[in-house]
Each structure stands twice: as C-alpha cells, then as structure tokens.
Scaffold this motif. Structure first.
Motif, PDB file in Angstrom:
ATOM      1  N   GLU A  57       1.108  -1.355  -9.943  1.00 33.24           N
ATOM      2  CA  GLU A  57       0.255  -2.425 -10.472  1.00 33.24           C
ATOM      3  C   GLU A  57       1.059  -3.618 -10.954  1.00 33.24           C
ATOM      4  OE1 GLU A  57      -2.777  -1.228 -13.194  1.00 33.24           O
ATOM      5  OE2 GLU A  57      -3.740   0.018 -11.670  1.00 33.24           O
ATOM      6  N   ASP A  58       2.139  -3.323 -11.671  1.00 35.93           N
ATOM      7  CA  ASP A  58       3.039  -4.393 -12.132  1.00 35.93           C
ATOM      8  C   ASP A  58       3.569  -5.197 -10.957  1.00 35.93           C
ATOM      9  OD1 ASP A  58       2.946  -4.078 -14.789  1.00 35.93           O
ATOM     10  OD2 ASP A  58       4.963  -3.239 -15.035  1.00 35.93           O
ATOM     11  N   LEU A  59       3.970  -4.463  -9.922  1.00 36.18           N
ATOM     12  CA  LEU A  59       4.553  -5.105  -8.738  1.00 36.18           C
ATOM     13  C   LEU A  59       3.535  -6.050  -8.091  1.00 36.18           C
ATOM     14  CD1 LEU A  59       6.714  -5.391  -6.516  1.00 36.18           C
ATOM     15  CD2 LEU A  59       5.783  -3.310  -5.466  1.00 36.18           C
ATOM     16  N   CYS A  60       2.296  -5.598  -7.947  1.00 35.89           N
ATOM     17  CA  CYS A  60       1.262  -6.441  -7.325  1.00 35.89           C
ATOM     18  C   CYS A  60       0.979  -7.666  -8.191  1.00 35.89           C
ATOM     19  CB  CYS A  60      -0.011  -5.648  -7.084  1.00 35.89           C
ATOM     20  SG  CYS A  60       0.213  -4.394  -5.818  1.00 35.89           S
ATOM     21  N   ARG A  61       0.924  -7.454  -9.498  1.00 35.28           N
ATOM     22  CA  ARG A  61       0.674  -8.581 -10.406  1.00 35.28           C
ATOM     23  C   ARG A  61       1.808  -9.609 -10.286  1.00 35.28           C
ATOM     24  NH1 ARG A  61       0.378  -5.952 -15.318  1.00 35.28           N
ATOM     25  NH2 ARG A  61      -1.277  -4.704 -14.406  1.00 35.28           N
ATOM     26  N   PHE A  62       3.036  -9.096 -10.261  1.00 32.20           N
ATOM     27  CA  PHE A  62       4.194  -9.988 -10.125  1.00 32.20           C
ATOM     28  C   PHE A  62       4.174 -10.739  -8.793  1.00 32.20           C
ATOM     29  CE2 PHE A  62       8.653  -9.902  -8.292  1.00 32.20           C
ATOM     30  CZ  PHE A  62       9.017 -11.148  -8.787  1.00 32.20           C
ATOM     31  N   MET A  63       3.886 -10.028  -7.705  1.00 36.61           N
ATOM     32  CA  MET A  63       3.988 -10.644  -6.379  1.00 36.61           C
ATOM     33  C   MET A  63       2.918 -11.705  -6.133  1.00 36.61           C
ATOM     34  SD  MET A  63       6.715  -9.718  -4.841  1.00 36.61           S
ATOM     35  CE  MET A  63       6.410 -10.180  -3.134  1.00 36.61           C
ATOM     36  N   CYS A  64       1.814 -11.654  -6.920  1.00 35.71           N
ATOM     37  CA  CYS A  64       0.817 -12.718  -6.735  1.00 35.71           C
ATOM     38  C   CYS A  64       0.820 -13.692  -7.906  1.00 35.71           C
ATOM     39  CB  CYS A  64      -0.565 -12.137  -6.458  1.00 35.71           C
ATOM     40  SG  CYS A  64      -1.257 -11.197  -7.786  1.00 35.71           S
ATOM     41  N   ALA A 110       0.813  -1.223   0.000  1.00 35.06           N
ATOM     42  CA  ALA A 110       0.000   0.000   0.000  1.00 35.06           C
ATOM     43  C   ALA A 110       0.852   1.281   0.000  1.00 35.06           C
ATOM     44  CB  ALA A 110      -0.946  -0.005   1.194  1.00 35.06           C
ATOM     45  N   VAL A 111       2.026   1.239   0.644  1.00 29.06           N
ATOM     46  CA  VAL A 111       2.892   2.441   0.669  1.00 29.06           C
ATOM     47  C   VAL A 111       3.346   2.850  -0.731  1.00 29.06           C
ATOM     48  CG1 VAL A 111       3.827   2.151   2.995  1.00 29.06           C
ATOM     49  CG2 VAL A 111       4.997   1.077   1.069  1.00 29.06           C
ATOM     50  N   HIS A 112       3.315   1.908  -1.677  1.00 34.20           N
ATOM     51  CA  HIS A 112       3.785   2.204  -3.041  1.00 34.20           C
ATOM     52  C   HIS A 112       2.636   2.515  -4.002  1.00 34.20           C
ATOM     53  CE1 HIS A 112       7.806   1.242  -1.983  1.00 34.20           C
ATOM     54  NE2 HIS A 112       7.644  -0.056  -1.886  1.00 34.20           N
ATOM     55  N   LYS A 113       1.429   2.694  -3.470  1.00 33.55           N
ATOM     56  CA  LYS A 113       0.230   2.866  -4.301  1.00 33.55           C
ATOM     57  C   LYS A 113       0.382   3.932  -5.383  1.00 33.55           C
ATOM     58  CE  LYS A 113      -4.301   1.572  -2.870  1.00 33.55           C
ATOM     59  NZ  LYS A 113      -4.896   1.258  -1.589  1.00 33.55           N
ATOM     60  N   ALA A 114       1.044   5.028  -5.042  1.00 35.69           N
ATOM     61  CA  ALA A 114       1.156   6.139  -5.992  1.00 35.69           C
ATOM     62  C   ALA A 114       2.300   5.959  -6.993  1.00 35.69           C
ATOM     63  CB  ALA A 114       1.342   7.448  -5.220  1.00 35.69           C
ATOM     64  N   ARG A 115       3.132   4.925  -6.794  1.00 33.47           N
ATOM     65  CA  ARG A 115       4.303   4.756  -7.664  1.00 33.47           C
ATOM     66  C   ARG A 115       3.891   4.137  -9.003  1.00 33.47           C
ATOM     67  NH1 ARG A 115       8.438   4.091  -3.572  1.00 33.47           N
ATOM     68  NH2 ARG A 115      10.066   3.783  -5.126  1.00 33.47           N
ATOM     69  N   PRO A 116       4.597   4.492 -10.081  1.00 36.24           N
ATOM     70  CA  PRO A 116       4.214   3.998 -11.415  1.00 36.24           C
ATOM     71  C   PRO A 116       4.302   2.473 -11.534  1.00 36.24           C
ATOM     72  CG  PRO A 116       6.342   5.145 -11.481  1.00 36.24           C
ATOM     73  CD  PRO A 116       5.747   5.418 -10.136  1.00 36.24           C
ATOM     74  N   PHE A 117       5.133   1.849 -10.706  1.00 35.18           N
ATOM     75  CA  PHE A 117       5.321   0.396 -10.836  1.00 35.18           C
ATOM     76  C   PHE A 117       4.371  -0.413  -9.949  1.00 35.18           C
ATOM     77  CE2 PHE A 117       8.537   1.938  -7.748  1.00 35.18           C
ATOM     78  CZ  PHE A 117       8.195   1.190  -6.627  1.00 35.18           C
TER      79      PHE A 117
END
Ligand code: RTP
Ligand code: MG
Length: 139
Positions: free
Chosen positions: A60-67, A51-58
């Motif tokens: 959505e990609d990061l969440c997709r990768f992590m799951c 959640a702390v990275h919500k505003a960062r451009p990466f």
C-alpha cells in the motif's frame, strides 16, 4: 541478443529534478532510449502495475508513493538490457547499493529508491505494454 526493458524514474527522483541525471547514467551505460514519457499514475494504475507485490507488507505504501507525483517511464534497448539495467540500478536498499549505481548516487531509502527496472524479459514485455503502444516506440 537485443532486449527491451522498462525503466521508471520514480516520484522522488523526478521531484528532485534528477530526470536528466538518471537518463545520463542510463545512456552513458549504452542503453538506448526507444520510448519515453512523463505521467502521474492513479492509485489504481499503480496497484495494477505492482500487482505481483499485493501480498507484501509494503504494497500500500508503495502504491501511494508511486502515484504521489509525476514519473518518467522509458523503454531501454540493448543486448542483455534487462540485466544490464538492473545492474546499473543497484540494490533495492541504497544502503547496499554498489558505487557507480543509480541508487547509490540518488536513492533516499528502500522505498524512495529513484528507479524501477523490469526483473525478467517476460515481465519487461508485460510492463512495456502497460505504458506504451508499439506506435510510441522507435526502431
Ligand atoms: P523495482 O521493482 O522498483 O525495480 O525494485 P526492486 O525489484 O529492486 O525491488 P522489489 O522487491 O521489486 O520492490 C519493489 C519496490 O517496492 C519498494 N519497497 N519497499 N519498505 C520496504 O521494505 C520496501 N521494499 C521494497 C521499493 O520502492 C522497491 O523498489
Ligand atoms: Mg521489482
């Protein structure tokens, strides 16, 4: 002072059968594993964790990768554990990671960088509680 920090072995490393190799580096550095499990996060869980990275451009990609596959989450304990484990992980971008670090050895790129580590003692407590109850931690 004895501290605890959260370690995640990310999907890129679990997928390449590097769980044991990463844990070997962790344990040889003197960080003690006091809790460990394998799981696959939902997109919602990944979004909550980062959640702390919500505003960062990466984000959505990061969440997709992590799951995208199973991860191994572990709680590490040692004097100064937060900084010691961050040092052992190496720079976020493996191109900048020092020799002897986990990311230098195993990371594929800035996103698929094999491991996560809490960045402060305060965040460590929040992140540990995200995955573990006290009953699941030893010592
Ligand atoms: P981590 O939180 O996973 O331990 O990594 P970190 O502190 O070294 O890096 P942070 O800035 O917190 O970023 C979290 C994770 O997001 C991915 N990332 N992708 N595409 C990009 O530019 C980018 N930047 C960061 C990485 O997986 C990073 O570890
Ligand atoms: Mg971070």
């Amino acid at each position: 002072m004895a501290e605890r920090t959260l370690c995640i072995i990310k999907p890129d490393a679990v997928e390449r059968n590097l769980t044991g190799a990463v844990l070997k580096m962790v344990q040889e550095s003197g960080l003690k594993v006091v809790g460990i499990k394998m799981l696959q996060m939902s997109e919602q869980q990944a979004g909550g964790f980062y959640a702390v990275h919500k505003a960062r451009p990466f984000f959505e990609d990061l969440c997709r990768f992590m799951c995208s596959g199973p991860i191994v989450v572990a709680v590490l304990e040692a004097d100064n554990a937060v900084k010691r484990y961050r040092d052992l992980m190496g720079a976020t971008n493996p191109a900048n990671a020092a020799e002897g670090t986990i990311r230098k050895a195993y990371a594929q790129n800035i996103e698929r960088n094999s491991v996560h580590g809490s960045d402060s003692l305060e965040n460590a407590a929040i992140e540990i509680a995200y995955f573990f109850s006290n009953l699941e931690l030893v010592g």
